[in-house]
Each structure stands twice: as structure tokens, then as C-alpha cells.
Write a protein that holds these residues in place. Structure first.
Motif, PDB file in Angstrom:
ATOM      1  N   SER A 180       0.838  -1.200   0.000  1.00  0.00           N
ATOM      2  CA  SER A 180       0.000   0.000   0.000  1.00  0.00           C
ATOM      3  C   SER A 180       0.875   1.253   0.000  1.00  0.00           C
ATOM      4  O   SER A 180       0.574   2.237  -0.696  1.00  0.00           O
ATOM      5  N   ALA A 181       1.963   1.229   0.786  1.00  0.00           N
ATOM      6  CA  ALA A 181       2.871   2.378   0.836  1.00  0.00           C
ATOM      7  C   ALA A 181       3.613   2.550  -0.484  1.00  0.00           C
ATOM      8  O   ALA A 181       3.878   3.681  -0.921  1.00  0.00           O
ATOM      9  N   TYR A 182       3.955   1.445  -1.144  1.00  0.00           N
ATOM     10  CA  TYR A 182       4.642   1.528  -2.437  1.00  0.00           C
ATOM     11  C   TYR A 182       3.753   2.208  -3.469  1.00  0.00           C
ATOM     12  O   TYR A 182       4.229   2.975  -4.309  1.00  0.00           O
ATOM     13  N   LEU A 183       2.462   1.947  -3.392  1.00  0.00           N
ATOM     14  CA  LEU A 183       1.516   2.609  -4.289  1.00  0.00           C
ATOM     15  C   LEU A 183       1.557   4.121  -4.051  1.00  0.00           C
ATOM     16  O   LEU A 183       1.559   4.915  -5.017  1.00  0.00           O
ATOM     17  N   ARG A 184       1.597   4.543  -2.793  1.00  0.00           N
ATOM     18  CA  ARG A 184       1.668   5.970  -2.459  1.00  0.00           C
ATOM     19  C   ARG A 184       3.031   6.558  -2.853  1.00  0.00           C
ATOM     20  O   ARG A 184       3.135   7.755  -3.152  1.00  0.00           O
ATOM     21  N   TYR A 185       4.075   5.734  -2.846  1.00  0.00           N
ATOM     22  CA  TYR A 185       5.398   6.165  -3.314  1.00  0.00           C
ATOM     23  C   TYR A 185       5.335   6.492  -4.806  1.00  0.00           C
ATOM     24  O   TYR A 185       5.822   7.545  -5.247  1.00  0.00           O
ATOM     25  N   LEU A 213       9.297   8.056   1.230  1.00  0.00           N
ATOM     26  CA  LEU A 213      10.006   7.086   0.392  1.00  0.00           C
ATOM     27  C   LEU A 213      10.568   7.755  -0.852  1.00  0.00           C
ATOM     28  O   LEU A 213      11.702   7.474  -1.274  1.00  0.00           O
ATOM     29  N   ALA A 214       9.783   8.666  -1.441  1.00  0.00           N
ATOM     30  CA  ALA A 214      10.245   9.373  -2.639  1.00  0.00           C
ATOM     31  C   ALA A 214      11.447  10.259  -2.321  1.00  0.00           C
ATOM     32  O   ALA A 214      12.399  10.344  -3.114  1.00  0.00           O
ATOM     33  N   GLU A 215      11.412  10.916  -1.145  1.00  0.00           N
ATOM     34  CA  GLU A 215      12.530  11.781  -0.754  1.00  0.00           C
ATOM     35  C   GLU A 215      13.791  10.964  -0.492  1.00  0.00           C
ATOM     36  O   GLU A 215      14.901  11.387  -0.816  1.00  0.00           O
ATOM     37  N   ALA A 227      10.392  -8.335  -4.536  1.00  0.00           N
ATOM     38  CA  ALA A 227      11.328  -8.909  -3.572  1.00  0.00           C
ATOM     39  C   ALA A 227      12.446  -7.936  -3.220  1.00  0.00           C
ATOM     40  O   ALA A 227      13.007  -7.994  -2.121  1.00  0.00           O
ATOM     41  N   ALA A 228      12.773  -7.007  -4.142  1.00  0.00           N
ATOM     42  CA  ALA A 228      13.856  -6.057  -3.898  1.00  0.00           C
ATOM     43  C   ALA A 228      13.388  -4.837  -3.102  1.00  0.00           C
ATOM     44  O   ALA A 228      14.130  -4.302  -2.275  1.00  0.00           O
ATOM     45  N   TRP A 229      12.152  -4.363  -3.350  1.00  0.00           N
ATOM     46  CA  TRP A 229      11.701  -3.144  -2.670  1.00  0.00           C
ATOM     47  C   TRP A 229      10.847  -3.398  -1.430  1.00  0.00           C
ATOM     48  O   TRP A 229      10.652  -2.499  -0.604  1.00  0.00           O
ATOM     49  N   LEU A 230      10.342  -4.622  -1.266  1.00  0.00           N
ATOM     50  CA  LEU A 230       9.380  -4.873  -0.193  1.00  0.00           C
ATOM     51  C   LEU A 230       9.974  -4.563   1.192  1.00  0.00           C
ATOM     52  O   LEU A 230       9.352  -3.873   2.008  1.00  0.00           O
ATOM     53  N   ALA A 231      11.178  -5.073   1.483  1.00  0.00           N
ATOM     54  CA  ALA A 231      11.748  -4.909   2.826  1.00  0.00           C
ATOM     55  C   ALA A 231      12.008  -3.444   3.179  1.00  0.00           C
ATOM     56  O   ALA A 231      11.597  -2.979   4.248  1.00  0.00           O
ATOM     57  N   VAL A 233      10.694  -0.706   1.941  1.00  0.00           N
ATOM     58  CA  VAL A 233       9.426   0.019   2.033  1.00  0.00           C
ATOM     59  C   VAL A 233       8.688  -0.377   3.313  1.00  0.00           C
ATOM     60  O   VAL A 233       8.132   0.475   4.016  1.00  0.00           O
ATOM     61  N   ARG A 234       8.705  -1.645   3.617  1.00  0.00           N
ATOM     62  CA  ARG A 234       8.024  -2.135   4.827  1.00  0.00           C
ATOM     63  C   ARG A 234       8.645  -1.521   6.090  1.00  0.00           C
ATOM     64  O   ARG A 234       7.927  -1.061   6.979  1.00  0.00           O
ATOM     65  N   ASP A 235       9.979  -1.482   6.145  1.00  0.00           N
ATOM     66  CA  ASP A 235      10.637  -0.933   7.326  1.00  0.00           C
ATOM     67  C   ASP A 235      10.303   0.541   7.518  1.00  0.00           C
ATOM     68  O   ASP A 235      10.034   0.992   8.650  1.00  0.00           O
TER      69      ASP A 235
END
Length: 586
Positions: A180-185, A213-215, A227-231, A233-235
Motif C-alpha cells: 500500500s505504501a509503495y503505491l503511495r510512493y 520514500l520518494a525523498e 522482492a527487492a523493494w518490499l523490505a 518500504v516495509r521498514d
């Protein structure tokens, strides 16, 4: 000074005298003997069940035993009357001097009055523990306030308490948060993401996470496989959600000692969970077997398969419980056992979990697990908090645009304030559904308990200001001066009622702490406030009963001693609930 403890000791002395005289046999179990307020205040000041609970073991008639015990108690000069009621209860009416001593004791030690010395080891109270996937809602608020007040109450009773928050930062829900946060990124980088897909968190609260995240990463995360961005972004999302949750908790006056990460339980080859399973296997408490299908309608995901099971049934559970899923990963139950074992290893011998009402099925299995992994040395109490129905003037409140699903706790704090939320969340027992009406909790009336109690404290301060104006050369703030007051001048029934409630306060704290029920304190405060307001109103019609009499310093001194003691107990009880005690109210 706790008159209930004092007279329980006196009852035990009387029982010893009856034993010496041969009326009672030696060696009776006195564990169930209590001294408490009578159910009907008109029956007296104290009541004891001693004759009732000892009669069977003593092979005596309970009423006859009650009469013998009452005769012993009548010899005490502090007892005006001792009468036997019903099947053996003894009601005691005490001399006024007993209550005068209570007032003086409370004046002499205002900070310590009511505080106890409850036996027992360190206590861990875990509360809130909301998933770090969004802002807290009103339901979270109830568990937060209840847990915090319970921790305050246990400290007041003399226990050592750790306040803990369990961060559920492992599992599927935080991966959904990351997506969900990646979508907002992507949105923060200028992409049109359209409607939030089903299964993701839709609230606007994730917009700042996307910007952060964008900043931090610029466009570097775009085009990468999940698999590369999940961790990363999650943290970032979890950290920002926890910052928001901590801020919401601070706004309602809640601060935890420990924030425990679920993920740490599985760090390093399974970590604490793997160690737990190895220990349970070594004790013979884990086996490979099959479970019978659940009673009633069988869930679609139920599997009839060989699995790794924990022998929780041996420790009081309804059935044994699986520790591994079909894919070999740990069940939530396995992590929960390891977490509770960690609390015990940190020194807690009494564990309290404050959970939502939907966790009812969790209670027996976790109590069994705690008993098993601590060899019975620790005890778990699970307090379930029922739902909160949020209303405004009797009508349901619509969901929040910010959260996308519910009204946030912060919105309610901003509208009605922390005191109203905290008191009203505690003015009903935790396992009863609560109707929280935003319009009612800001009313200035007797029907609004938080106003009524706070107004009583402010009214006490007003009386003190009036006394200083009437007797400008008298220091009514001097505890020694008030302690020297002639309390025999307090002869009205309303004054006796206020002293009775002051005397009950230590027992209310003790009983509420033992039962893990902070609502008892809220109820007592309302009753105390009612007694004060009633006496104030009597003074409007009967000038001789006014707290301040400009022509009678002695009666004013006596009533100011009473007012200060009453104010102190209200302030003490409000502090336990985490509610302010205002000196003035408009």
C-alpha cells in the motif's frame, strides 16, 4: 489507614479468642474471611462473613457462631453496634472517632493515603499492541486506556509494573502495508495510481509515507521486483506508523516502557521461537499428530493432516494446538508462546494481556501455554475489551476520510479531549459494550460523570478559596492546622457519608487492583462527588451546614479538613484513571 484491614485483623483476634475459649476448634482456614462494606449502607459501616464461611468447618450453627463473634466484637470501644443478619453476616457500626482518625491519617499523608502494599512479583501489562498498519481507532483507544489505568492501579496497590506494547511487525499484514505504501510512493513521484485496489489499505494516512520514500529513494525503487523493494518500504512504513501510534498514545497520556518487536522472535535461524520449540520437544510437550475437525461448521482452510502439536490440553486447553503451518512456517500461536516466555524470562511472574473482544478464543490456549512454559511459576490474565459504539447525540458517527475505514482515536481526542475519553472508557466494565456519545461527554451536568467528578474537585478548591477570603489570617493550607480541627463538630449525616466514602477509598483501590477492574475506581469517584455536591446543596437551604461560616472558625476548620481529605481522594483516584483534577472549571 485502611479501616477494613484494621477490622479484619480485629475479627481474626476475636476468632482466636473464641478458639481459646473452646467455642471454635483450632486450625480453621481463615482465608475466606473478609471485612467489606455492607450491601445496604443503612445496615452499618462494615460487614464480615466470618461466621458464615467458618460454620461448616467448625461444625457450628452460623447464626449462633455469629452471635458469639458479635459479642467479642462489641467489647471493642470502636464498635458501637454489632448485629447478626441473615445466615451469619455480622454488621458493624463504628464510633465516629474511627472516621475522624481516617481524616487525620489522610491529612497527614496525602500522597500515600489509599496506596497499598499488595504482595506479588513483577507484573507485565501488555496493552494496545495495535498492528502498525494505520492510525489507532476508538476501539484501540478503549484497550489503551483500560491497560494504562490498570497499570496505574497496580502501581498504586504497591506492585512493580512494566507497560509493554507488542509490535506485530511480522506476517502478511505488514507486507500488505508495504504494498500500500509503495503505491503511495509511485503516486508521490507523479504516477496516477487510480482507485486503491481491493486488499490494500486505502487511507490517506499513507500519503506521507509515500512522500518520505520518494525523498529517500528518488526513483530508485521503480521498476524493481517486489522482492527487492518490499523490505525497505516495509521498514519505513512500520517506523512511520509506529511514530504516529506513539504520538496518538501520548495525546491520550499513555507511554510504554517496552516496545517489543515480533520480528525479533524469529531473527537468526528462527531465534526465540526455534529455541522454544526445541525446549518443548525436550520436555515431551510437542508431538506429531492429527486434530479432529472443529465442532460446528468446518472452516474452508481446515486441513486433516499430520502436524506439529503442542500438548496444551494437558494444561487446561480444550484441544492441542499446532505450532507449524503446512508450509513449515511458525503459527501465530508459536510466536505468541515465545513472546510470553520472553516476558517471564525478563522477570514478570504475573502477565496481563489487554485484548479486543474478538480474541475470546485465545484465552484458554495462552493461559495453558504460559502455565506450561513457566512450569506454573507465572500466571496469565487476559482482559477482553468490548466494542465501542461511537455516537453523536444518539446517532452513529460516520467513518473517517483519513483512515478510509473508521474514526481515528486522534479525531476523537481533538474533539472532546483526553479526560473525557479516559474517564468514560473506564466508567463501564471492560467486557461490556460501550456507547460513547461525543455530545454527552462534553455536557456540564450530573449525567456526564467526568464533568461531575472533576467539578467536585474544582468545588473543593473553590471552598478553600472562600475560606481564605473569609479568614484571611488563617492558613487553611497547613495540614497540621487542619489536622488539629475538632472533628466532633461534623455531626450531619452528609458529613458522615463523606467520611465513610473517604474511609472506603483504600479498600476500593485494593479490591480493584486484585480484580484487575479499574472501573471500580471510577464508580467510587462518582459516588464521592455525589456526596460532596449533595452536601453543598444542603448548605444552600441550611446556612449552618455551609462549608465556610464566616462567624464560626472552628466549624469552618473542621469542614475544611473534611473537604481537603475528600479532594485528595478524588485527585488520587483521578490520577489512577489518568484524568486531570482541575482547580477551576468554567
Amino acid at each position: 489507614m485502611n479501616i477494613f484491614a484494621l477490622f479484619e485483623a480485629r475479627v481474626r483476634e476475636a476468632l482466636e479468642a473464641l478458639t481459646r475459649s473452646g467455642t471454635l476448634p483450632a486450625g480453621l482456614d481463615l482465608a475466606r474471611v473478609v471485612v467489606e462494606p455492607p450491601r445496604d449502607p443503612s445496615h452499618g459501616d462494615l460487614a464480615t462473613n466470618a461466621a458464615l464461611v467458618l460454620a461448616k468447618e467448625a461444625k457450628a450453627n452460623p447464626k449462633a457462631l455469629g452471635e458469639a463473634l458479635a459479642a467479642e466484637l462489641r467489647a471493642d470501644p470502636r464498635v458501637v453496634e454489632a448485629s447478626v443478619a441473615g445466615p451469619g453476616f455480622i454488621n458493624l457500626r463504628l464510633a465516629p472517632e474511627v472516621f475522624h482518625d481516617v481524616v487525620r491519617a489522610a491529612l497527614a499523608d496525602p500522597q500515600g493515603y489509599g496506596r497499598g502494599h499488595m504482595a506479588g512479583g513483577p507484573v507485565n501489562v501488555e496493552y494496545v499492541s495495535a498492528n502498525p498498519t494505520g492510525p489507532m481507532h476508538v476501539g484501540h483507544g478503549r484497550g489503551a486506556v483500560f491497560g494504562d489505568a490498570l497499570a496505574n492501579l497496580l502501581v498504586a496497590a504497591g506492585r512493580s509494573v512494566t507497560r509493554e506494547y507488542y509490535i506485530n511487525d511480522a506476517g502478511a499484514q505488514v507486507d500488505v502495508l508495504a504494498r500500500s505504501a509503495y503505491l503511495r510512493y509511485r503516486e508521490a513521484l507523479g504516477e496516477a495510481v487510480g482507485p486503491i485496489p481491493e486488499g490494500l489499505y486505502p487511507g490517506d494516512y499513507l500519503v506521507p509515507v509515500g512522500r518520505t520514500l520518494a525523498e529517500r529513494h528518488g526513483r530508485a525503487l521503480l521498476g524493481l521486483p517486489e522482492a527487492a523493494w518490499l523490505a525497505p518500504v516495509r521498514d519505513t512504513a512500520i517506523a512511520m506508523m509506529m511514530d504516529m501510534i506513539r504520538a496518538d498514545l501520548a495525546a491520550i497520556g499513555i507511554h510504554h516502557d517496552v516496545f517489543f518487536s515480533e520480528r525479533t522472535l524469529q531473527d537468526g535461524n528462527g531465534g526465540a521461537v526455534a529455541a522454544l520449540l526445541a525446549e518443548l520437544r525436550a520436555k515431551g510437550l510437542v508431538y506429531e499428530g492429527r486434530l479432529p475437525p472443529p465442532k460446528g461448521q468446518v472452516p474452508e482452510d481446515w486441513e486433516d493432516r499430520e502436524q506439529t502439536l503442542f500438548r496444551t490440553k494437558e494444561f487446561g486447553d480444550d484441544t492441542d494446538r499446532p505450532l507449524l503451518k503446512s508450509d513449515g512456517s511458525y503459527t501465530y500461536f508459536a510466536s505468541d508462546i515465545a513472546y510470553h516466555r520472553a516476558k517471564y524470562l525478563a522477570g514478570a511472574t504475573e502477565l496481563i494481556d489487554v485484548l479486543g473482544a474478538d480474541h475470546g478464543g485465545y484465552v484458554k490456549r495462552m493461559q495453558a501455554a504460559v502455565k506450561a512454559v513457566t512450569d506454573g511459576r507465572a500466571r496469565l490474565d487476559v482482559k477482553l475489551c468490548q466494542l465501542v459504539r461511537l455516537l453523536r447525540a444518539g446517532e452513529p458517527v460516520k467513518m473517517s476520510k483519513r483512515s478510509g475505514e473508521f474514526v481515528t482515536l486522534r479525531e476523537v481526542i481533538d474533539e472532546v479531549g483526553r479526560d473525557a475519553i479516559r474517564f468514560m472508557m473506564l466508567y463501564r466494565k471492560n467486557d461490556a459494550t460501550l456507547d460513547f456519545d461525543l455530545a454527552k461527554v462534553v455536557e456540564q451536568s450530573k449525567d456526564n460523570p467526568v464533568f461531575y467528578v472533576q467539578y467536585a474537585h474544582a468545588r473543593c478548591r473553590s471552598v478553600q478559596r472562600q475560606a481564605r477570603e473569609a479568614f484571611s489570617d488563617t492558613d487553611f493550607a497547613d495540614a497540621d492546622y487542619l489536622g488539629a480541627a475538632d472533628l466532633t463538630l461534623l455531626t450531619d449525616a452528609g458529613e458522615a457519608e463523606m467520611m465513610r466514602l473517604i474511609a472506603q477509598y483504600p479498600r476500593v483501590l485494593e479490591a480493584a487492583a486484585a480484580a484487575h477492574e479499574p472501573h471500580r475506581v471510577a464508580f467510587h469517584l462518582y459516588e464521592t462527588a455525589s456526596a460532596l455536591h449533595s452536601f453543598w446543596n444542603k448548605g444552600k437551604d441550611l446556612p449552618q451546614l455551609r462549608f465556610v461560616n464566616a462567624t464560626d472558625l472552628k466549624s469552618t476548620q473542621a469542614r475544611l479538613a473534611l473537604v481537603e481529605t475528600l479532594r485528595g481522594t478524588i485527585a488520587s483516584g483521578l490520577a489512577v484513571l489518568g484524568v486531570t483534577a482541575p482547580d477551576e472549571m468554567r
